[in-house]
Write an enzyme that holds these catalytic residues in place. Structure first.
Site, PDB file in Angstrom:
ATOM      1  CE  LYS A   1      71.688  79.268 -63.806  1.00  6.16           C
ATOM      2  NZ  LYS A   1      70.704  78.144 -63.545  1.00  6.16           N
TER       3      LYS A   1
ATOM      4  CD  GLU B   1      59.386  68.586 -60.344  1.00  9.51           C
ATOM      5  OE1 GLU B   1      59.421  67.950 -61.492  1.00  9.51           O
ATOM      6  OE2 GLU B   1      60.026  69.709 -60.271  1.00  9.51           O
TER       7      GLU B   1
ATOM      8  NE  ARG C   1      55.974  68.308 -65.787  1.00  8.75           N
ATOM      9  CZ  ARG C   1      56.948  69.149 -66.485  1.00  8.75           C
ATOM     10  NH1 ARG C   1      58.046  68.793 -66.074  1.00  8.75           N
ATOM     11  NH2 ARG C   1      56.879  69.959 -67.328  1.00  8.75           N
TER      12      ARG C   1
END
Ligand SMILES: Cc1ncc(C[n+]2csc(CCOP(=O)(O)OP(=O)(O)O)c2C)c(N)n1
Length: 615
Positions: A277, A360, A388
């Site tokens: 990343k 979530e 969600r």
């Protein structure tokens, strides 16, 4: 002309000589850094996927094949390579290029994205559509290891593996979500090792022996027995995927070969790619989390302007104070510790802090379990991501009226992330949860007081919804469900949260025109008997309700219904809200203006209510 300037499509990427590919990746990185340093956006994830994207375009044609990016925050190189380079300086700006894939922007964007973990399901849907319609194109899902912590990803994976549909799932594994990745997925992925020769051998073996069935069957049994003992299987191959990798995601040649190979397998493939990343830029490689999502910064040094005070940090500090005096308080995040301001809590109370990954629904159900057993869970979550957890809100919290607190951050319009991220549906879905109380602080002090109240005095489900960014002119604190902020006689304006700021500005403007507006600010929107609103409407006969939420389930409807039930005689009423809730990207002030919710829009709406009647 640079190599990048010569590219408008996948076809152009395919035309490049091999020795042009690395320079192309360098140009892409430079282009992304320069642009994002001006517009803000997702930086580290895009720098990490440059080679992967170039390799994808070498193998696939995104105008026909379907490349489904999970979350889509890593799709900048894809956009730049597919005809949007010239307009890329408008990234995330009003009427400019979106920061996420958008089919309306280009045919090359296979599907809308913004929320994590759905790409495998979407890709499988497309693969199934292709089969049923007897069409021919390839389907690929590109999903990060962070997105793999979401349960939805597994629902997609198990179904895709069993389907037998030819499709490729590319797992972009950089060992990070926004911050360090969490949970069992991390150790599972770390334990995977490359088995490059195995798949090739399997293919050759099948071809060679399938012509002699008896021998094939016997060998197959021996092979399965050996395989079970000698080869380390992994979850993906156990599910039924042809697992390939891991492959170095910055080695263009290997990557292209692996993707080509994956494309040829007539069944579901999981290609495991390892990337870094923030790759290729010193400051992003050093601190990829800091540069995950950025506002404008200095491209030379990576320096960013100091962040100003916002609701999230005020929430985080206030929760630390509450935790000091109340041992029941625990904090939950779904991979958004720094975004929700919970990093301070995590550092101070590591035992009472739970990062569940991008999960979530699980977080809500876990909060239910914690609440049932006597803790006071506070789940800090962005409004649009809490969508969600809707079933869990009802089933695992609401039905038992459990005392769980939901700190609903990024409520209302969030700005440049656009329609997938605006927190505009929460009032609707939260007010349907049995027993739910919804508090709407309009300033920092009010947030502190509402949070203490929610934790220490409430005893059922409570949500506190507050926006991205900071407070405005309203800085008082009032814990009343409704109160009259300003008295007036010509019309009643009802609002809540930080909407109060533009309402007060509008009331000032109206006063200059000798229109006197009574401003009622709601502290708690559900439940609310709207007594003061009724009283005010009976006096003024005109109602204006200003809200930055979708029209379904809006407070305006409730106020109007109450007025109807109590036979209040209204001469005129106007509900200003976000209609179907689909609002594009742009700065928050621009979007508020677009939706008629800025001071000017509210003033003219009020004028219209009055016009023709006063004389
Ligand atoms: C449902 C949902 N929850 C939270 C987020 C916020 N979010 C955006 S990107 C991201 C991390 C994704 O990690 P990964 O998939 O590994 O991609 P990477 O950025 O590392 O390339 C998170 C948590 C989201 N987009 N969707």
């Amino acid at each position: 002309m640079s190599i990048l300037e010569s590219i408008q499509s996948s076809a152009d990427v395919k035309k490049l000589r091999r020795d042009q590919l690395e320079p192309l990746c360098g140009e892409l990185r430079e282009f992304i850094i320069q642009n994002v340093s001006q517009t803000g956006g997702h930086l580290s994830s895009n720098l990490g996927t440059v080679e992967l994207t170039v390799a994808l375009h070498r193998v696939y044609d995104s105008s026909v094949d379907r490349i489904v990016f999970d979350v889509g925050h890593q799709s900048y190189s894809h956009k730049i390579l597919t005809g949007r380079r010239d307009r890329f300086d408008s990234l995330r700006q009003y009427q400019g290029i979106s920061g996420f894939p958008k089919p309306y922007e280009a045919q090359d964007d296979a599907f809308i994205a913004g929320h994590a973990s759905n790409s495998v399901s979407v890709a499988l849907g497309m693969a199934r559509a292709r089969s049923l319609k007897h069409e021919y194109y390839q389907v690929v899902a590109v999903i990060g290891d962070g997105a793999m912590t979401g349960g939805l990803a597994y629902e997609g994976l198990t179904n895709a593996a069993a389907s037998g549909e030819p499709m490729v799932v590319i797992l972009n594994d950089n060992n990070m979500s926004i911050s360090e990745n969490v949970g069992g997925t991390v150790s599972m992925l770390q334990s995977l090792r490359s088995r490059p020769g195995y798949i090739n051998f399997k293919r050759w073996y099948r071809n060679a022996f399938s012509r002699i069935p008896a021998l094939y069957r016997f060998n197959h049994k021996v092979k399965e027995w050996l395989k079970a003992r000698l080869l380390s299987e992994n979850m993906f191959s156990e599910m039924g995927f042809n697992y390939l990798g891991p492959v170095d995601g910055h080695d263009l040649e290997r990557l292209e070969t692996a993707i080509r190979y994956a494309r040829e397998i007539r069944g579901p493939v999981l290609l495991h790619v390892l990337t870094k990343k923030g790759k290729g830029c010193e400051y992003t490689e050093k601190d990829p989390e800091r540069y995950h999502g950025v506002s404008a910064f200095d491209p030379q040094t990576g320096e960013m302007p100091a962040a100003s005070a916002c609701f999230s940090t005020v929430f985080g500090e206030a929760l630390c104070k509450l935790a000091e005096r109340d041992e029941r308080v625990v904090a939950i995040t779904a991979a958004m510790a720094s975004g929700t301001g919970l990093d301070a809590f995590a550092a101070k109370y590591p035992q009472r802090f739970f990062d569940v990954g991008i999960a979530e629904g699980h977080a809500v159900a876990m909060a239910g379990g914690m609440a049932k057993q006597g803790l006071c869970p506070v789940f800090a979550v962005y409004s649009s991501f809490l969508q969600r957890g809707y079933d869990m809100l009802i089933h695992d919290v609401g039905l038992q009226k459990l005392h769980a607190v939901f700190a609903v951050d990024r409520a209302g319009l969030v700005g440049s992330d656009g329609e997938t991220h605006h927190g505009v549906f929460d009032l609707d879905y939260l007010s349907a949860v049995p027993g739910m109380r919804i508090w709407c602080p309009a300033g920092f002090e009010e947030l502190r007081q509402m949070l203490s109240h929610a934790v220490e005095e409430e005893n059922g489900p409570v949500a506190i919804r507050y926006p991205r960014g900071g407070e405005g002119r309203y800085r008082d604190a009032c814990l009343e469900p409704e109160h009259v902020l300003r008295e007036g006689k010509d019309l009643t304006i009802v609002c809540y949260g930080t909407m109060v700021n533009s309402v007060l500005d509008a009331a000032d403007r109206l006063a200059e025109e000798e229109i006197s507006a009574e401003v009622i600010k709601l502290g708690c929107v559900t439940p609310n008997s709207f007594e003061l609103c009724i009283k005010s409407m009976s006096k003024t006969g005109r109602l204006l309700v200003a809200e930055d939420v979708c029209s379904a389930g809006c407070v305006g409807d409730c106020v109007l219904a109450e007025a109807g039930l109590r036979s209040v005689k209204l001469r005129k009423a106007k509900l200003i809200n976000l209609g179907d809730g689909l609002v594009t990207h742009g700065s928050v002030p621009e979007l508020m203006k677009l939706c008629g919710l800025d001071a000017e829009g509210l003033t003219s709406a009020a004028r219209e209510l009055i016009s023709g009647e006063q004389a």
